[in-house]
Motif scaffolding. Structure first.
Motif, short mmCIF file in Angstrom:
data_model
loop_
_atom_site.label_atom_id
_atom_site.label_comp_id
_atom_site.label_asym_id
_atom_site.label_seq_id
_atom_site.Cartn_x
_atom_site.Cartn_y
_atom_site.Cartn_z
N PRO A 171 0.81 -1.22 0.00
CA PRO A 171 0.00 0.00 0.00
C PRO A 171 0.84 1.27 0.00
N LEU A 172 2.04 1.24 0.61
CA LEU A 172 2.89 2.42 0.61
C LEU A 172 3.37 2.75 -0.80
N LEU A 173 3.75 1.72 -1.57
CA LEU A 173 4.17 1.94 -2.95
C LEU A 173 3.03 2.47 -3.79
N ASN A 174 1.81 1.95 -3.54
CA ASN A 174 0.64 2.48 -4.24
C ASN A 174 0.44 3.96 -3.92
N CYS A 175 0.60 4.31 -2.64
CA CYS A 175 0.46 5.71 -2.24
C CYS A 175 1.50 6.58 -2.94
N CYS A 209 -3.30 8.49 1.73
CA CYS A 209 -2.94 7.19 2.30
C CYS A 209 -4.13 6.52 2.98
N VAL A 210 -4.95 7.29 3.68
CA VAL A 210 -6.14 6.71 4.30
C VAL A 210 -7.04 6.12 3.23
N GLY A 211 -7.25 6.85 2.14
CA GLY A 211 -8.10 6.34 1.06
C GLY A 211 -7.54 5.09 0.42
N VAL A 212 -6.23 5.06 0.17
CA VAL A 212 -5.61 3.89 -0.46
C VAL A 212 -5.71 2.67 0.44
N PHE A 213 -5.38 2.82 1.72
CA PHE A 213 -5.41 1.69 2.64
C PHE A 213 -6.83 1.15 2.78
N VAL A 214 -7.81 2.05 2.89
CA VAL A 214 -9.19 1.62 3.08
C VAL A 214 -9.73 0.94 1.82
N GLN A 262 -7.45 -10.37 4.81
CA GLN A 262 -7.29 -8.98 4.39
C GLN A 262 -7.44 -8.02 5.57
N LEU A 263 -8.31 -8.35 6.52
CA LEU A 263 -8.46 -7.52 7.71
C LEU A 263 -7.20 -7.56 8.55
N GLN A 264 -6.59 -8.75 8.69
CA GLN A 264 -5.34 -8.86 9.43
C GLN A 264 -4.24 -8.04 8.77
N GLN A 265 -4.18 -8.08 7.44
CA GLN A 265 -3.18 -7.29 6.73
C GLN A 265 -3.40 -5.79 6.96
N LEU A 266 -4.66 -5.37 6.92
CA LEU A 266 -4.95 -3.96 7.14
C LEU A 266 -4.54 -3.53 8.55
N LEU A 267 -4.85 -4.35 9.55
CA LEU A 267 -4.52 -4.00 10.92
C LEU A 267 -3.01 -3.87 11.11
N ILE A 268 -2.25 -4.74 10.43
CA ILE A 268 -0.79 -4.64 10.51
C ILE A 268 -0.31 -3.34 9.87
N SER A 269 -0.84 -3.02 8.69
CA SER A 269 -0.41 -1.83 7.98
C SER A 269 -0.95 -0.55 8.62
N MET A 270 -1.97 -0.67 9.49
CA MET A 270 -2.50 0.52 10.17
C MET A 270 -1.46 1.19 11.04
N VAL A 271 -0.47 0.42 11.51
CA VAL A 271 0.60 1.01 12.32
C VAL A 271 1.34 2.07 11.50
N VAL A 272 1.63 1.73 10.24
CA VAL A 272 2.30 2.67 9.35
C VAL A 272 1.38 3.83 9.00
N LEU A 273 0.09 3.53 8.78
CA LEU A 273 -0.86 4.58 8.44
C LEU A 273 -0.96 5.61 9.57
N VAL A 274 -1.02 5.14 10.79
CA VAL A 274 -1.07 6.06 11.94
C VAL A 274 0.19 6.91 11.98
N ALA A 275 1.35 6.32 11.70
CA ALA A 275 2.60 7.07 11.69
C ALA A 275 2.57 8.16 10.62
#
Length: 323
Positions: free
Chosen positions: A80-84, A109-114, A154-167
């Motif tokens: 998702p970061l590369l997509n952003c 980034c919020v839009g891409v991750f969601v 996919q939910l587990q993946q999102l929760l893991i990547s949410m750490v980066v999104l919050v940062a």
């Protein structure tokens, strides 16, 4: 009790069974169809009984997904970061969308991750039956376990990547506020919606395998019309009101708006959803629960898609893995 899968004679019945039809013979000897679809509530009970299998299957598949990659589980965050980064270059810099939205990087980034959460869940659900026929034919379990498990992945993946999104959000100068509490119910409603669509597409994909080749194009189109990379309010403001109203019900837009509002209420599109701000543009004290009608949309999409998708999938329970 016998089943129709037990060895039976194919010759005409004799003796006291002579003249009985196959249906009458089945009723007399209490034969049942092997793999017959259970009732809806019984099916739900069976599915709940296998909740440990669903979570274990999802976790195992998630761990195994990146075992051959050198960076391993880091790809859950890097993708998702590369997509952003690509979207920021194309839409933010080249098309200058960064000047139309406050804190554009965090907003993007919020839009891409969601959106990727929905996109990945639907794609995985489409292939969940057709790609696991060996497991389906070898074991007896509620087939809905598979699309649900892939949505959990996919939910587990999102929760893991949410750490980066919050940062990312914090690095853009946005401080945590009370609206951050809304992230949990927003994700829960989106997870329900994704599960419902995954169940629908699992049944469709089981019958028409070619649909999995078409889905990336459909999902990409959905992404571009949903305002993931740019604000669409300026493009639709001249539409007739009825079309603007219909567009506002786009589920991808609804869930992205909820998450953007939760993370950064000051950057929320006040023109699109008026009512939560005063004349100076400041959020009113009710901002934690506003805008109410977006929550209504999210709930309708979430619970509606889940219930309809579950029933739609259950209707063909007997057919998965056959033929």
């Amino acid at each position: 009790m016998s089943t129709l899968s037990d060895p039976v004679s194919l010759s005409s019945p004799r003796g006291e069974d002579a003249g009985l039809t196959p249906k009458e013979l089945a009723a007399k000897y209490r034969l049942t169809v092997s793999g017959r679809r259970p009732g809806l509530f019984e099916y739900i009970r069976q599915l709940w009984a296998r909740r440990s299998f669903i979570t274990a299957f999802a976790t195992a598949r998630l761990v195994a997904q990146y075992t051959t990659a050198k960076l391993g589980q880091l790809w859950q965050v890097l993708t998702p970061l590369l997509n952003c980064a690509v979207f920021y270059l194309v839409f933010g810099v080249i098309m200058n969308s960064r000047d139309t939205v406050p804190v554009y990087i965090a907003w993007l980034c919020v839009g891409v991750f969601v959106f990727q959460f929905s996109q990945s869940a639907i794609q995985a659900g489409t292939r969940s039956i057709s790609d696991n026929l060996g497991l389906i034919r070898a074991l007896h379990f509620p087939r809905a376990s598979l699309p649900i498990a892939f949505t959990v992945i996919q939910l587990q993946q999102l929760l893991i990547s949410m750490v980066v999104l919050v940062a990312i959000v914090l690095l853009n100068g946005i401080s945590p506020g009370m609206t951050w509490l809304l992230i949990v119910p927003a994700l829960a409603l989106q997870a329900l919606f994704n599960t419902g669509l995954a169940l629908v597409m699992a049944r469709v994909g089981a019958k028409t395998s070619d649909i999995s080749q078409l889905m990336p194009f459909l999902l990409r189109t959905w992404m571009y019309v949903s305002g993931v990379m740019y604000s669409v309010s300026g493009y639709i403001e001249k539409w007739p009101p009825i079309y603007q109203k219909l567009y506002s019900w786009n589920p991808a837009t609804v869930y992205m708006d909820l998450m953007r509002y939760a993370f950064m209420p000051e950057s929320f599109d006040k023109a699109k959803y008026p009512g939560g701000w005063d004349a100076a543009g400041n959020a009113l004290p009710k901002a934690l629960i506003l805008p109410d009608h977006i929550w209504m949309m999210a709930a309708v999409w979430g619970f509606g898609a889940f219930v309809l998708g579950f029933v739609f999938f259950w209707k063909s329970e007997e057919e998965y893995g056959r033929g």
